[in-house]
Design an enzyme around this catalytic site. Sequence first.
Site, short mmCIF file in Angstrom:
data_model
loop_
_atom_site.label_atom_id
_atom_site.label_comp_id
_atom_site.label_asym_id
_atom_site.label_seq_id
_atom_site.Cartn_x
_atom_site.Cartn_y
_atom_site.Cartn_z
CG LEU A 6 -1.97 1.10 1.28
CD1 LEU A 6 -3.23 0.61 1.98
CD2 LEU A 6 -1.46 2.37 1.96
CG ASN A 87 6.02 8.50 -0.81
OD1 ASN A 87 7.20 8.80 -0.77
ND2 ASN A 87 5.20 8.98 -1.75
CE1 TYR A 152 8.52 17.86 4.07
CE2 TYR A 152 10.80 18.63 4.06
CZ TYR A 152 9.84 17.70 3.69
OH TYR A 152 10.21 16.60 2.94
CE LYS A 156 8.75 14.57 5.20
NZ LYS A 156 7.99 13.39 4.79
CB VAL A 185 13.92 13.86 -4.71
CG1 VAL A 185 13.63 12.84 -5.81
CG2 VAL A 185 14.69 13.19 -3.58
CB THR A 187 9.19 14.95 -6.84
OG1 THR A 187 9.29 15.80 -5.69
CG2 THR A 187 10.10 13.76 -6.69
N1 LIG Z 1 11.32 15.91 -3.36
C1 LIG Z 1 12.16 16.12 -2.37
O1 LIG Z 1 13.10 16.92 -2.48
C2 LIG Z 1 12.00 15.35 -1.09
C3 LIG Z 1 13.10 15.27 -0.22
C4 LIG Z 1 12.99 14.57 0.96
C5 LIG Z 1 11.78 13.98 1.29
N2 LIG Z 1 10.72 14.07 0.46
C6 LIG Z 1 9.46 13.44 0.86
O2 LIG Z 1 9.10 12.48 -0.12
C7 LIG Z 1 7.70 12.23 -0.05
C8 LIG Z 1 7.14 12.19 -1.45
O3 LIG Z 1 7.27 13.47 -2.02
P1 LIG Z 1 7.73 13.73 -3.52
O4 LIG Z 1 9.04 14.38 -3.49
O5 LIG Z 1 7.56 12.51 -4.32
O6 LIG Z 1 6.69 14.87 -3.91
P2 LIG Z 1 5.41 14.91 -4.85
O7 LIG Z 1 5.78 14.56 -6.24
O8 LIG Z 1 4.78 16.22 -4.58
O9 LIG Z 1 4.48 13.74 -4.26
C9 LIG Z 1 3.68 13.91 -3.12
C10 LIG Z 1 2.60 12.85 -3.15
O10 LIG Z 1 1.78 13.02 -1.97
C11 LIG Z 1 0.41 13.07 -2.37
N3 LIG Z 1 -0.35 13.92 -1.46
C12 LIG Z 1 -0.13 15.23 -1.18
N4 LIG Z 1 -1.07 15.68 -0.33
C13 LIG Z 1 -1.90 14.64 -0.06
C14 LIG Z 1 -3.06 14.47 0.73
N5 LIG Z 1 -3.57 15.49 1.43
N6 LIG Z 1 -3.66 13.26 0.76
C15 LIG Z 1 -3.17 12.23 0.04
N7 LIG Z 1 -2.06 12.32 -0.71
C16 LIG Z 1 -1.45 13.50 -0.78
C17 LIG Z 1 0.44 13.65 -3.78
O11 LIG Z 1 -0.67 13.24 -4.54
P3 LIG Z 1 -2.01 14.09 -4.80
O12 LIG Z 1 -1.60 15.51 -5.07
O13 LIG Z 1 -2.61 13.41 -5.98
O14 LIG Z 1 -2.83 13.93 -3.57
C18 LIG Z 1 1.69 12.98 -4.34
O15 LIG Z 1 1.37 11.70 -4.83
C19 LIG Z 1 7.13 13.32 0.87
O16 LIG Z 1 6.87 12.78 2.14
C20 LIG Z 1 8.25 14.35 0.94
O17 LIG Z 1 8.22 15.08 2.13
C21 LIG Z 1 10.80 14.74 -0.73
#
Ligand SMILES: NC(=O)c1ccc[n+]([C@@H]2O[C@H](COP(=O)([O-])OP(=O)(O)OC[C@H]3O[C@@H](n4cnc5c(N)ncnc54)[C@H](OP(=O)(O)O)[C@@H]3O)[C@@H](O)[C@H]2O)c1
Length: 257
Positions: A6, A87, A152, A156, A185, A187
């Site tokens: 999941l 995630n 934020y 974490k 990352v 994204t």
């Molecule tokens: N990118 C970075 O630099 C980075 C670095 C360290 C850690 N992270 C962590 O990695 C994880 C994934 O982030 P990502 O980088 O892949 O960013 P992302 O592309 O923005 O993905 C975030 C995901 O979370 C979902 N989401 C957001 N709000 C939500 C809600 N209220 N309910 C359900 N789903 C929700 C989004 O989907 P929907 O919009 O469709 O709901 C999306 O699938 C996060 O926990 C982030 O803090 C990211």
Amino acid sequence: MKKIALITGASSGIGKELARIHASKNGDLILIARRTEELELLKKELEEKHAIKVWIFVKDLTSKNAAKEVYEFTKSNQLEVDYLFNNAGFGGHGFFVDRPIAKDLEMIDLNVSALVELSHLFLQDMKKRKAGKILNTASTAGFLPGPLQATYFATKAFVVSFSEALAHELKPHNIGVTALCPGPVKTEFEKTAGMTGGNLFEKAASAKSTAEKGYRAMEKGKVICISDPVLNILIQYIMPFIPKAIIPGMVQKMQTI
Ligand SMILES: NC(=O)c1ccc[n+]([C@@H]2O[C@H](COP(=O)([O-])OP(=O)(O)OC[C@H]3O[C@@H](n4cnc5c(N)ncnc54)[C@H](OP(=O)(O)O)[C@@H]3O)[C@@H](O)[C@H]2O)c1
């Protein structure tokens, strides 16, 4: 035997890549996020490519009873979750005092509360089966105080601490808990956090390589996985020698757009 995973936040970024990896290992999937179209496209892609089944559950995980509804969805479809990927998460840039408090509270609801509640629900079954794995997407932000992203970074830090404690508690039950701690990352995170225009994401890692490292660490039973090798050395071996008082200033400089 087929493993069911999941994944929250599966509609983009790291979550989407975790889904692709699990599918490539012939595992079934339950994908959660708010955007229906993205989840349906991913379901189609993965079911066409692999001999697997994908369920999607569209849900805002900050809404009331969301975690319980996710759990009930799996029960009503007779699905036993082997791997839980907590995630979904988002960040938000700016001085705490000037940010809308509703946004920071929503961040805590998603990054912390939903993760805690989903873990508690699915752990009941994992404990009975004496098997299961949880991968929590934390961040290198979890090891630092974060001026300009104070809430934020604190969420974490919670995820890192919570994962380490659970990993210890759950060892006798044969359940693994891993915290994936990426640096920047590429994204949708950057845009959602209001951080476009800065240079923090210039050399950002790919979502694919980050997800691969996290998935591998989970399989190996590692507790902490700092996926960026340079940040790994910095956090583990150099940071302990930097005077604590100068760290907030250093981080603020890095976070300045
Ligand atoms: N990118 C970075 O630099 C980075 C670095 C360290 C850690 N992270 C962590 O990695 C994880 C994934 O982030 P990502 O980088 O892949 O960013 P992302 O592309 O923005 O993905 C975030 C995901 O979370 C979902 N989401 C957001 N709000 C939500 C809600 N209220 N309910 C359900 N789903 C929700 C989004 O989907 P929907 O919009 O469709 O709901 C999306 O699938 C996060 O926990 C982030 O803090 C990211």
